[in-house]
Design a protein around this motif. Structure first.
Motif, short mmCIF file in Angstrom:
data_model
loop_
_atom_site.label_atom_id
_atom_site.label_comp_id
_atom_site.label_asym_id
_atom_site.label_seq_id
_atom_site.Cartn_x
_atom_site.Cartn_y
_atom_site.Cartn_z
N ALA A 142 19.52 13.15 -27.83
CA ALA A 142 18.69 14.13 -28.51
C ALA A 142 17.62 14.75 -27.63
N ASP A 143 17.04 13.98 -26.71
CA ASP A 143 15.88 14.48 -25.98
C ASP A 143 16.25 15.34 -24.77
N ARG A 144 17.56 15.57 -24.54
CA ARG A 144 17.97 16.42 -23.42
C ARG A 144 18.91 17.54 -23.87
N VAL A 145 19.00 17.79 -25.18
CA VAL A 145 19.94 18.80 -25.70
C VAL A 145 19.21 19.73 -26.67
N CYS A 146 19.32 21.04 -26.43
CA CYS A 146 18.91 22.06 -27.41
C CYS A 146 20.16 22.47 -28.17
N TYR A 147 20.19 22.18 -29.45
CA TYR A 147 21.38 22.40 -30.27
C TYR A 147 21.24 23.70 -31.05
N MET A 148 22.29 24.55 -31.02
CA MET A 148 22.27 25.84 -31.73
C MET A 148 23.50 25.98 -32.60
N GLY A 149 23.28 26.49 -33.82
CA GLY A 149 24.39 26.76 -34.74
C GLY A 149 24.01 27.88 -35.69
N SER A 150 24.98 28.34 -36.47
CA SER A 150 24.71 29.42 -37.42
C SER A 150 25.79 29.45 -38.49
N VAL A 151 25.58 30.34 -39.48
CA VAL A 151 26.60 30.55 -40.52
C VAL A 151 27.38 31.83 -40.28
N SER A 152 27.26 32.42 -39.10
CA SER A 152 27.94 33.68 -38.84
C SER A 152 29.44 33.57 -38.98
#
Length: 495
Positions: free
Chosen positions: A329-339
């Protein structure tokens, strides 16, 4: 279709009769595939303007009698175009044309358009995706397009009514720049159940899609002394453009059958990397367990992973894989969406960053737009809490699997020398071929015939085999087969 029952001709009827509608002649009907033939004729008429938006089609019973085929043939043809988003059934109002693409110059004759710039001329610029979206076509196979015809309008309206009925006046003011608390709770629950990512609602930042997440990260990364973000190769042209727009370098890292090569990542010297590990774009590779361990080792040494989990839920023939964020968790920027689950028009996504970057990202979001529009956030939260989003995902998986299978079958028939990549998940396939023809020329030839797709070379910085990236999620099986046939014809003529 073979074996279908044809309506008997009336006494004294001329055997060559047809329909006044589009001058369809009985003699033109093929012995098999009648519904596909009729769908193609209707699609062409919509594209070239003979059937304008608002035009009403003949009742199925009437057209079946005119063409002396079973009513099921007409119903199936209408259904295919309705799935494409061209037609809509309105009960007593009949079947009406609701969308009308155009045939590009040169498409009607089946030839390659000569001269003139296309989106595939030269190096793709910042507006290349806008140019491709606006280019007229009969069959659109560009990747990244979800099936917008399946947007759950009824469920969305139900959720919207419930939200408005309960909403107090103070909720109509400015919202929390981090996002509505209800949606942050719903997203945290969704990530825990669907992606194995355990986060608190306060760790979730609601953004206007992954594009904005990358834009917010620009200034935060630069403030942390990061001036380059390594990218997969092949990898998303759009992601690369967003990073470059923020003044960040984008050194390429090769992708093989196990995912991004960590030895090559180390060689770039970059302190951050943008990855699509659950379903790599555009190859469809799933990062292997061994490669994940190598990546996490690189991150523990000071690297930062920007994880774009863009279509991880869309899987068909393989087990789910956890997000990298769930492992470190402390080394990952997580991105998601509903597109890809609902619609890009909603512009709703989320960013879960390591604790040390969270405050700076919230400030960046605050000064960028004061936060996403609150009402759509509350409606989405209600849809997620009610199970509506999971029901939508189950529906999409069934439809996408059928369309993927149709594309694989069409590629086997019309591009028999091609190699298909990424079939187990996602909304697109990538096909590479051995012919010595630049993929931009193949894509341009396809567009001249009314078919849109993306050349694989758009998504490369390093040399590699030519190929095409073909989306199937938003296109009905019949149209997929038609489009791939035209692609195959164009490639054979150029080879």
């Amino acid at each position: 279709m073979n074996g279908e029952r044809q309506a008997p001709a009336a006494a004294g009827e001329h055997p060559g009769r047809g329909s006044d509608f589009l001058q369809l002649a009985v003699g033109d009907l093929p012995s098999g595939g009648k519904a596909e033939w009729l769908a193609g004729r209707l699609r062409q008429a919509i594209a070239d303007g003979r059937l304008a938006v608002g035009s009403r089609l003949p009742p199925t019973r009437v057209l079946a009698a005119d063409l002396r085929v079973s009513r099921g043939v007409i119903t199936e043809a209408y259904r295919r175009l309705a799935e494409d988003g061209h037609l809509e059934g309105r009960r007593r109002g009949g079947t009406v044309v609701v969308a009308a693409p155009s045939v590009p110059r040169g498409a009607a004759g089946g030839g390659v358009a000569g001269g003139g710039a296309t989106p595939f001329s030269g190096t793709p610029g910042a507006d290349v995706f806008d140019a491709l979206r606006s280019a007229p076509a009969v069959v659109d196979l560009t990747p990244g397009r979800p099936d917008l015809a399946t947007f759950p309008r009824t469920a969305w309206l139900r959720a919207e009514r419930a939200v408005l009925a309960e909403l107090s006046a103070e909720h109509l003011g400015y919202g929390d720049p981090r996002g509505a608390p209800a949606l942050r709770r719903a997203v945290a629950d969704w990530l825990a159940r669907m992606r194995g990512v355990r986060v608190a609602p306060d760790e979730v930042l609601i953004v206007a899609g992954t594009a904005q997440a990358l834009t917010l990260l620009h200034q935060v990364l630069r403030a942390d002394g990061i001036d380059a973000v390594a990218v997969e190769d092949p990898g998303s042209l759009g992601g690369r453009q967003h990073l470059a727009n923020g003044g960040l370098g984008t050194p390429p890292v090769p992708v093989d059958e196990e995912g991004v090569r960590v030895d090559a990542l180390r060689a770039t010297g970059a302190r951050a990397v943008l990855l699509t590990p659950a379903h790599q774009f555009p190859t469809g590779v799933v990062t292997s367990g061994e490669r994940r361990r190598e990546l996490l080792g690189w991150a523990r040494e000071g690297g930062l992973i920007l994880e774009d989990d863009y279509d991880a839920e869309h899987r068909y023939d393989r087990a789910p894989v956890p997000a990298l964020r769930a492992l470190l968790a402390d080394r990952v920027c997580y991105m998601g969406s509903v597109s890809k689950l609902l619609a890009p028009a909603l512009r709703i996504g989320w960013l879960v960053a390591p604790a040390r970057h969270r405050a700076a990202l919230i400030d960046a979001k605050r000064f960028d737009d004061l936060g996403n529009a609150v009402l759509p956030q509350l409606v989405l939260a209600r849809l997620m809490e009610s199970g509506g989003l999971e029901r939508q995902l189950r529906l999409l998986r069934r439809r996408h699997r059928d369309r993927r299978d149709a594309m694989i079958a069409a590629l086997a028939e019309h591009l028999p020398g091609g190699t298909v990549h990424g079939a187990a998940a996602g909304l697109h396939l990538t096909v590479t071929y051995t012919a010595d023809v630049p993929d931009t020329e193949v894509a341009a030839a396809a567009l001249a015939r009314g078919v849109k797709c993306q050349p694989l070379s758009w998504h490369r910085q390093l040399p590699g085999p030519p190929g095409l990236v073909l989306g199937y999620a938003a296109t009905a099986p019949g149209a997929i087969a038609e489009g791939v046939a035209l692609l195959g014809r164009g490639l054979r003529e150029l080879a």
